[in-house]
Design a protein around this motif. Structure first.
Motif, PDB file in Angstrom:
ATOM      1  N   ARG A 123     -12.992  18.586 -12.073  1.00  0.00           N
ATOM      2  CA  ARG A 123     -14.391  18.831 -11.754  1.00  0.00           C
ATOM      3  C   ARG A 123     -14.693  18.811 -10.263  1.00  0.00           C
ATOM      4  N   MET A 177     -16.499  21.915  -8.664  1.00  0.00           N
ATOM      5  CA  MET A 177     -17.909  22.017  -9.028  1.00  0.00           C
ATOM      6  C   MET A 177     -18.754  21.016  -8.248  1.00  0.00           C
ATOM      7  N   SER A 193     -16.782  27.102 -11.615  1.00  0.00           N
ATOM      8  CA  SER A 193     -16.884  26.350 -12.868  1.00  0.00           C
ATOM      9  C   SER A 193     -15.785  26.762 -13.838  1.00  0.00           C
TER      10      SER A 193
END
Length: 333
Positions: free
Chosen positions: A264, A267, A255
């Motif tokens: 992202r 993640m 993260s």
């Protein structure tokens, strides 16, 4: 609907001055309370016509492949690949439609792979068939990139190249989970570094280079994450509290990396493993029926909070990031 890429093109063509384009970007950022970089834009749909074209293309290509397969097992894939390339000449090269371009690329490469594997199924070594199929698919991906420059193409070509590497290793060495995990992780590191290179050329996330980097990150993420999380699990998949804590710590590290990179993908790729590990842990404690709901509730709200506070958290984290790394990622605004 106009994208930031269209604004950049307009500036390059002299239609808009850079000052007005940047003022418009600043206005949009102020309205959305988030910078353009943090929203991680990539071109996908500009209107419902994109979906309309995709539906029509899928129907036509599937029908063409079915008809071709009735004549020869390999002919269907070859016809699909050729037709997808021909459609891309108009919808990608002339119309510059993002979603149809992605779908047509998938059909083109998939058709080539299907045709090769079904034409050489009689080979004694399955590894030889897959090696040849991945090799030809990689060549087609390279040609497709130089012709159409679809952002996904580079990642798709690298995925096919990784298939070549895995197939070759499986022919030379006895199949081993350890060898496979090491190979995938090594490829993931290389793809990740390549994604960083593309990202560093467009730190403002305003051109197609950012789209290319997005797909490269999306490819690198599972290659990096899968070997690590699979290694954490025992062969009998008996999840312990220690494994759960290590998984949580590793996810926090991923993260933090995602925040620094403003991407992202890492993640998202690791999310399924986290859900599985903590779901199995709750099951071991007797929470069977509500385990999935509890995990979904905690992780879902956690990710929503992260989305809300993404920019403030990134500002705080970037203060401790070395300057050399900051020069490779989107700047803080």
């Amino acid at each position: 609907m106009y994208t930031d890429d269209d604004l950049t093109s307009a500036v390059q063509e002299g239609v808009l001055p850079e000052e007005q384009a940047q003022a418009f970007r600043d206005y949009v950022q102020k309205q959305r309370h988030m910078t353009i970089q943090d929203e991680e834009h990539f071109r996908l749909i500009s209107g419902f016509n994109d979906i309309f074209v995709v539906i029509a293309a899928v129907l036509a290509l599937v029908a063409l492949g079915t008809l071709g397969n009735t004549l020869a097992p390999w002919l269907g894939g070859l016809l699909v690949a050729a037709a997808a390339w021909g459609m891309a000449e108009y919808f990608t090269l002339r119309r510059r439609m993002a979603l149809p371009s992605i779908v047509l690329l998938g059909f083109c490469l998939g058709g080539v792979f299907f045709a090769i594997t079904h034409n050489f199924m009689t080979l004694e070594s399955p590894g030889s068939t897959s090696l040849l199929a991945f090799f030809v698919t990689t060549l087609v991906a390279v040609a497709h990139w130089y012709r159409f420059k679809v952002p996904l193409t580079l990642a798709a070509g690298l995925a096919a190249f990784i298939g070549i590497l895995v197939s070759a290793l499986s022919m030379v060495f006895a199949f081993s989970d350890t060898l496979l995990k090491v190979t995938l992780f090594g490829c993931g590191v290389l793809v990740f570094l390549l994604a960083l290179r593309w990202d560093s050329h467009d730190r403002q996330r305003q051109t197609r280079q950012s789209d290319v980097a997005f797909w490269l990150h999306l490819l690198a993420a599972p290659l990096l994450v899968h070997p690590i999380f699979v290694t954490l699990a025992d062969s009998d998949f008996d999840v312990s509290l220690t494994q759960a804590l290590i998984t949580l710590l590793l996810y926090l590290v991923l993260s933090a990396m995602s925040l620094v990179l403003d991407r992202r993908a890492l993640m998202v790729s690791a999310l399924s493993y986290v859900i599985y590990v903590f779901g199995a842990l709750l099951t071991s404690f007797g929470v069977v029926n509500l385990g999935a709901a509890i995990i979904g509730l905690v992780i879902g709200f956690g990710l929503l909070l992260l989305s809300v506070f993404w920019h403030p958290l990134r500002i705080q984290l970037m203060r401790v990031v070395p300057e050399k790394i900051q020069l490779l990622v989107p700047p803080i605004r």
